[in-house]
Design an enzyme around this catalytic site. Structure first.
Site, PDB file in Angstrom:
ATOM      1  CG  ASP A 159      -1.898   1.106   1.257  1.00 12.51           C
ATOM      2  OD1 ASP A 159      -2.508   1.368   0.211  1.00 12.51           O
ATOM      3  OD2 ASP A 159      -2.046   1.739   2.313  1.00 12.51           O
ATOM      4  CG  ASP A 212      -2.041   7.670   0.588  1.00 13.71           C
ATOM      5  OD1 ASP A 212      -1.101   8.452   0.429  1.00 13.71           O
ATOM      6  OD2 ASP A 212      -3.041   7.651  -0.147  1.00 13.71           O
TER       7      ASP A 212
END
Length: 351
Positions: free
Chosen positions: A30, A32
């Protein structure tokens, strides 16, 4: 020996004798809260990813944010010191575009409520983005449009969805992290259209299968490790896909939320940040007969006593203490969520 992939209700974090970057062929990362926050690299992320990549681990960046194109994301990563190409980035826009293309003929018009990343992904699948419900669309595609998304775009989606057109959403994340705090995500905008129309979209992004399928198709991963900061997207997506996961504590998930996690939200591994990719993962072992005896990790011992999580020992690494607490909490909860009070134990760890 590689750690096992399991789909059962996890009752404690998994051990790995080998660094995770060696035990898995691909990291599905991922962005953020894992690689960057507020656009700036998170501490230790650049160096850790560089070492993992140099050691032969494939690095793929998997984001529910459909606003930016893979090219834009790769350029951002490269500026931060993480060399990446567009082929290393998988977005929920790509996942939803594939989902739509499997249900509509090539050349179909699709009303786009979102940004350039969604438009580019639709074109790549032979679909034609349009801007108005009056442009004869065959479907509606909704993705994150950034903080300046005009209210009229949501009205446009409402008009089209109310007419019965198939409705697709890149993802349903209600919030996203920003440099100033937590902001509304695409899921919040989806809820507006849902309230107006009384309908629900087909959703492609994490934690749902279309996104996991997209990442595997694009990376060719044979033994992937999902790396994320969110229990309800990254970790649940790994659980649904039957693959292992690493939760890093650099994003939105707090230690207290981790301890209360239900089975689909329990990661295989827990670490402070992306340095966890480069290290073996310690064993979390029962300290006695049954869950009542507690669980030990390093020099920490955790158990549940009188409705509270209790921590004993004086270990050097607070994350070992958290791993032991996870085992005590998850074993106590079984297939549910642990409601034992963890405040004192976490304060002792400084977490």
């Amino acid at each position: 020996m590689n750690p096992p992939v399991t789909q059962n209700a996890r009752t404690r974090p998994t051990a790995s004798e080998r660094p995770l970057s060696e035990a898995y062929d691909t990291a599905l990362l991922d962005l953020d809260g894992v690689v960057y926050a507020g656009g700036e690299a998170i501490a230790h992320a650049v160096e850790s990813l560089g070492v993992a990549g140099d050691g032969g681990m494939r690095l793929a960046y998997v984001t529910n944010n459909a606003l930016r194109t893979p090219e834009a994301v790769a350029e951002h990563l490269t500026r931060l010191g993480v060399p990446a190409g567009p082929e290393d980035v998988i977005t929920s826009a790509q996942a939803v575009a594939r989902l739509i293309a499997e249900q509509l003929p090539a050349g179909s018009r699709v009303l786009v409520i979102g940004g350039e990343g969604l438009r580019v992904a639709l074109r790549e699948r032979g679909l034609v983005p349009v801007e108005s419900a009056d442009d004869d669309p065959a479907a509606v595609a909704q993705g994150y449009g950034g903080p300046e998304l005009p209210w009229g775009r949501l009205a446009e989606a409402g008009y089209a969805v109310a007419r019965g057109l198939p409705w697709f959403a890149s993802n349903a994340d209600l919030t996203i992290p920003s440099g100033r705090g937590i902001a509304p995500g695409n899921g919040a905008a989806v809820e507006v259209v849902r309230i107006v129309t009384g309908r629900s979209p087909q959703v492609a992004g994490k934690p749902l299968p279309p996104m996991h399928r997209e990442t595997i198709l694009r990376t060719g991963a044979r033994r992937p490790l999902v790396v994320g900061d969110r229990l309800d997207t990254d970790i649940e997506g790994a659980y649904a896909g039957g693959v292992d996961s690493l939760l890093v504590l650099t994003g939105v998930t707090s230690p207290a939320q981790l301890l209360a996690a239900e089975p689909q939200h329990r990661p295989s591994y827990v670490d402070r940040d992306l340095r966890g990719l480069l290290a073996p993962q310690p064993e979390v072992a029962p300290a006695g007969s049954g869950a009542d005896g507690g669980f030990r990790c390093g020099d920490w011992l955790a158990r549940v006593r009188q409705g509270a999580l209790v921590l004993e020992g004086e270990g050097d690494d607070p994350i070992d203490g958290l791993r032991a607490l996870c085992a005590a909490a998850w074993a106590e909860a079984g297939s549910g969520a642990c409601d034992a009070d963890a405040e004192k134990a976490l304060v002792r760890l400084g977490l």
